[in-house]
Design a protein around this motif. Structure first.
Motif, short mmCIF file in Angstrom:
data_model
loop_
_atom_site.label_atom_id
_atom_site.label_comp_id
_atom_site.label_asym_id
_atom_site.label_seq_id
_atom_site.Cartn_x
_atom_site.Cartn_y
_atom_site.Cartn_z
N LEU A 200 62.91 -19.91 -7.43
CA LEU A 200 61.74 -18.82 -7.83
C LEU A 200 62.59 -18.42 -9.09
CD1 LEU A 200 61.42 -15.32 -6.74
CD2 LEU A 200 62.34 -15.72 -8.49
N PHE A 201 61.67 -19.03 -10.40
CA PHE A 201 62.47 -18.75 -11.18
C PHE A 201 61.45 -17.35 -12.41
CE2 PHE A 201 64.44 -21.71 -15.17
CZ PHE A 201 63.80 -20.76 -15.65
N ALA A 202 62.28 -17.42 -13.10
CA ALA A 202 61.74 -15.86 -14.49
C ALA A 202 61.74 -15.56 -15.38
CB ALA A 202 61.99 -13.93 -13.77
N SER A 203 61.41 -16.00 -16.70
CA SER A 203 61.55 -15.87 -17.58
C SER A 203 60.71 -15.34 -18.08
CB SER A 203 60.64 -17.48 -18.17
OG SER A 203 60.72 -17.00 -19.53
N LEU A 204 61.54 -13.79 -18.52
CA LEU A 204 60.59 -11.91 -19.34
C LEU A 204 60.75 -11.86 -20.80
CD1 LEU A 204 61.80 -10.47 -15.76
CD2 LEU A 204 59.76 -11.69 -16.30
N ASN A 205 60.32 -12.25 -21.25
CA ASN A 205 60.22 -11.61 -23.31
C ASN A 205 61.01 -12.33 -23.73
OD1 ASN A 205 58.76 -9.71 -22.54
ND2 ASN A 205 60.06 -8.47 -21.37
N LEU A 206 61.13 -14.17 -23.27
CA LEU A 206 62.25 -15.30 -23.39
C LEU A 206 61.51 -16.03 -24.24
CD1 LEU A 206 65.41 -16.30 -23.99
CD2 LEU A 206 64.22 -16.84 -21.89
N VAL A 207 60.24 -16.75 -24.05
CA VAL A 207 59.36 -17.87 -24.22
C VAL A 207 58.92 -18.50 -26.08
CG1 VAL A 207 57.13 -17.51 -24.17
CG2 VAL A 207 57.69 -19.85 -24.28
N ASP A 208 59.21 -16.55 -26.46
CA ASP A 208 58.86 -16.57 -28.01
C ASP A 208 59.78 -16.68 -29.00
OD1 ASP A 208 59.32 -13.82 -27.81
OD2 ASP A 208 58.00 -12.92 -27.84
N LYS A 209 61.04 -15.87 -27.93
CA LYS A 209 62.65 -16.16 -28.67
C LYS A 209 63.59 -17.25 -28.94
CE LYS A 209 62.85 -11.04 -27.88
NZ LYS A 209 61.66 -11.13 -27.25
N VAL A 210 63.09 -18.55 -28.02
CA VAL A 210 63.54 -19.31 -28.27
C VAL A 210 63.16 -20.51 -29.50
CG1 VAL A 210 64.24 -19.39 -25.86
CG2 VAL A 210 62.24 -20.43 -26.48
N PRO A 211 64.01 -22.45 -29.78
CA PRO A 211 63.09 -22.71 -30.82
C PRO A 211 62.33 -23.35 -30.22
CG PRO A 211 65.85 -22.94 -30.20
CD PRO A 211 65.18 -21.83 -30.44
N ALA A 212 62.84 -24.32 -29.70
CA ALA A 212 61.41 -24.78 -28.28
C ALA A 212 60.64 -24.33 -27.04
CB ALA A 212 62.51 -26.26 -27.83
N PRO A 213 60.02 -23.22 -27.04
CA PRO A 213 59.09 -23.15 -26.33
C PRO A 213 59.21 -24.17 -24.81
CG PRO A 213 58.34 -21.67 -28.42
CD PRO A 213 58.90 -23.42 -28.33
N LEU A 214 58.60 -25.70 -25.69
CA LEU A 214 57.89 -26.17 -24.71
C LEU A 214 58.88 -27.09 -23.71
CD1 LEU A 214 55.46 -27.90 -23.08
CD2 LEU A 214 55.92 -28.93 -25.13
#
Length: 312
Positions: A200-214
């Motif tokens: 089970l993997f969760a990514s909460l309020n993170l993808v717009d904060k990393v330098p390489a979202p993909l």
């Protein structure tokens, strides 16, 4: 760091090749490693464990001790309130984390909360999984989460107005199991975990904060099982050039591969049977959750976080 995690760890500096880390333990107590060096015999990288905190971010200067806003007491306080405010019976508190946790069905294996800050979602997952791991690049966040794990309570200072402060105390529910959770300083773009380790993997309020979202999604897919797995991504999609160049965004532009809205683009990526996140995920639900960040007693930020819940 709990000793049982050693079997899961690989060198984050060697990725995508997976080479195990070997522990040179200096001090441990009751299965918790207090002081050690985690070494890669392939590349020679050395990652310290200090005061129980494993520093496994290969992109951080001095293994994670760089100064940034997430290391300040005031920001830690703000995130503690944001994640645990409902446990404080605060009538302004958000129930977002309880809502996200409630979306996940019981799942055999290990849960991972990427960018988990001060640990709420990982604690919630101890009721649904065999073990939960929270990671964040902030040493201060991980220190607070591990204090909650060890002591089951944490008293912190909340800003009221100007120089005025008051104390608040978080008490963890008995159903959140300390023996089923741990927290690491690690990077969502270079997860120090072996392939297929996570159910089970969760990514909460993170993808717009990393330098390489993909790359974050690729790392999610690498460590998550090909079958019998769940994934929850929720984000306000506040794309900014401070975090990543527009060509790296997964939405928020009028042209290019990811033109349009981030929520729809991520759902499409997950469902593509021939795409880079194959084997394909089944998108079970999309929607949004409102959550809050507190600056002081008279100032809150209300955020609409759009989620994609998927399984395979």
């Amino acid at each position: 760091m709990k000793k049982q995690l050693l079997d899961l760890l690989v060198c984050p500096a060697c990725l995508p090749r997976e080479h195990p880390l070997v522990a040179e333990i200096v001090r441990e107590q009751e299965g918790d490693i207090d002081t050690a060096i985690l070494m890669c015999q392939h590349c020679g990288a050395r990652f310290p464990v200090t005061a129980g905190i494993a520093l496994l971010d290969p992109h951080a200067p001095d293994n994670g001790r760089q100064a940034n806003k997430y290391e300040t007491a005031e920001v830690v306080s703000s995130y503690l309130w944001s994640q645990y405010g409902d446990l404080l019976d605060d009538d302004q508190a958000s129930t977002a984390y309880a809502t996200w946790a409630g979306m996940m069905r019981p799942q055999a294996g290990i849960a991972l909360d990427a960018g988990g800050a001060v640990g709420r979602f990982a604690f919630e997952m101890t009721e649904r999984c065999d073990f939960a791991i929270g990671i964040d690049t902030s040493v201060a966040f991980v220190r607070a989460a591990r204090q909650l794990m060890r002591e089951r309570s944490l008293t912190f200072s909340l800003k009221e107005e100007g120089l005025l402060r008051r104390e608040a105390t978080i008490l963890l529910p008995d159903s959140w199991r300390s023996e089923r959770v741990d927290f690491l300083v690690a990077n969502a773009l270079a997860l120090p975990l072996r392939k297929d380790a996570i159910g089970l993997f969760a990514s909460l309020n993170l993808v717009d904060k990393v330098p390489a979202p993909l790359d974050h999604l690729r790392e999610m897919n690498r460590v998550t099982r090909d079958r019998d797995a769940q994934f929850l991504l929720s984000d306000p999609f506040s794309w900014s050039v401070e975090a990543a160049p527009p060509q790296a965004w997964l939405g928020g532009t009028a042209e290019g591969r990811f033109a349009g809205r981030g929520q729809a683009n991520i759902a499409r990526l997950l469902a593509d049977p021939a795409g880079e996140l194959a084997p394909a995920w089944r998108v079970d639900e999309t929607g949004h959750v409102w959550w809050k960040i507190r600056t002081h007693a008279n100032h809150y930020e209300l955020i609409r976080s759009c989620f994609v819940r998927a399984s395979r």
